[in-house]
Scaffold this motif. Sequence first.
Motif, short mmCIF file in Angstrom:
data_model
loop_
_atom_site.label_atom_id
_atom_site.label_comp_id
_atom_site.label_asym_id
_atom_site.label_seq_id
_atom_site.Cartn_x
_atom_site.Cartn_y
_atom_site.Cartn_z
N SER A 21 0.89 -1.26 0.05
CA SER A 21 0.37 -0.09 -0.03
C SER A 21 0.89 1.14 0.07
CB SER A 21 -1.12 -0.06 1.25
OG SER A 21 -1.83 -0.94 1.17
N TYR A 22 1.78 1.25 0.72
CA TYR A 22 2.90 2.44 0.84
C TYR A 22 2.26 3.67 0.98
CZ TYR A 22 6.43 -1.09 -0.75
OH TYR A 22 7.51 -1.84 -0.73
N HIS A 34 9.31 2.62 4.40
CA HIS A 34 8.79 2.49 3.07
C HIS A 34 10.23 2.69 1.97
CE1 HIS A 34 4.31 3.01 4.08
NE2 HIS A 34 4.79 1.80 4.27
N THR A 51 0.47 -1.10 -6.05
CA THR A 51 0.02 -0.70 -5.02
C THR A 51 -1.49 -0.82 -5.48
OG1 THR A 51 -0.25 1.04 -3.45
CG2 THR A 51 -0.02 1.79 -5.84
N HIS A 69 -7.91 0.99 -0.86
CA HIS A 69 -7.11 0.47 0.25
C HIS A 69 -7.80 -1.05 0.54
CE1 HIS A 69 -5.09 -0.68 3.96
NE2 HIS A 69 -4.28 0.11 4.01
N HIS A 99 -2.93 8.81 -4.07
CA HIS A 99 -2.04 8.04 -4.87
C HIS A 99 -1.20 8.94 -6.07
CE1 HIS A 99 -3.15 3.77 -4.39
NE2 HIS A 99 -4.29 4.46 -4.25
N ARG A 121 1.66 9.93 -3.78
CA ARG A 121 2.59 8.70 -3.62
C ARG A 121 3.51 8.59 -4.96
NH1 ARG A 121 -1.47 4.29 -1.18
NH2 ARG A 121 -2.97 5.49 -0.27
#
Length: 320
Positions: A23-24, A31, A53, A57, A74, A77
């Motif tokens: 998921s990071y 991470h 990923t 979630h 996202h 990320r």
Amino acid sequence: MQRWRGLEDIPHDWGRSVVTIGSYDGVHRGHQLIIRHAVDRARELGVPAVVVTFDPHPSEVVRPGSHPPLLAPHHRRAELMADLGVDAVLVLPFTTEFSKLSPAEFVVKVLVDKLHAKAVVEGPNFRFGHKAAGTVQFLAEQGKVYDFEVEVVDLFVSGEAGGGEPFSSTLTRRLVAEGQVEGAAEILGRPHRVEGVVVRGAQRGRDLGFPTANVETLPHTAVPADGVYAGWLHAQGEAMPAAISVGTNPQFDGTERTVEAYAIDRVGLDLYGLHVAVDFLAFVRGQAKFDTLDDLLAQMGRDVERCKEFVEAAERDKDA
């Protein structure tokens, strides 16, 4: 960096790659150890590094209503992963059907048939597949069958945050919820950020001489505890020192929880309709209701000065 949503987005001629899966959320310092190792290994092997990923979630699909507050959307990320040298990010839509893939099916469908994994890098507690039945040991066994290596990276990192508890997304969410944004920043390696579109509010700040950007946060955002914070408002490519208020505006008997950022000493800003980001540097004080409007205004003035001090100190430390 390439960004794919779903297996069908992966180029048909995609070759071998080094892959890491998780998921990071937040891309915190633990991470980062795994992702950097994957990138380094990819460079050694002369192949791209790919992060896999999920969205939403997985907990939301397995246990509806349990979606955790998110430390980073996202797209954020992906930006952070690109900074670490990642070549591609694959976001897999996590559906009920997908959740039923056995660990062996996941390996073949994702790692072998689509990403042609040459190596897979994970933390020691990585689990995958239906009911999280897949382990790192099982993954290593599959690697022998399908010709990929499995490398395990210990993501143990700790510091002052959480009293020495190992860094994790769960700990970071807890600190954010408690308003301990300094501790969250230690884990993340940067200030916690909240994003959204600036919408029209009651415009009381403008009337009081402190016009604020009322940020409509993204779904499931991890918003800090009610209070006043120092930080930055990012808009139109500029990071502006800011005094940030989170709460329900008890002075005016508000009920809706909002995130509002006042860009310190900036005049005439028109940010309505823009996507902005708010970075939380330090907690200044809790939410309060004052006896008079004059008392509120006096406190707001003190808050702004305190916020300026926090930001100036942080910028000095950064330049040192």
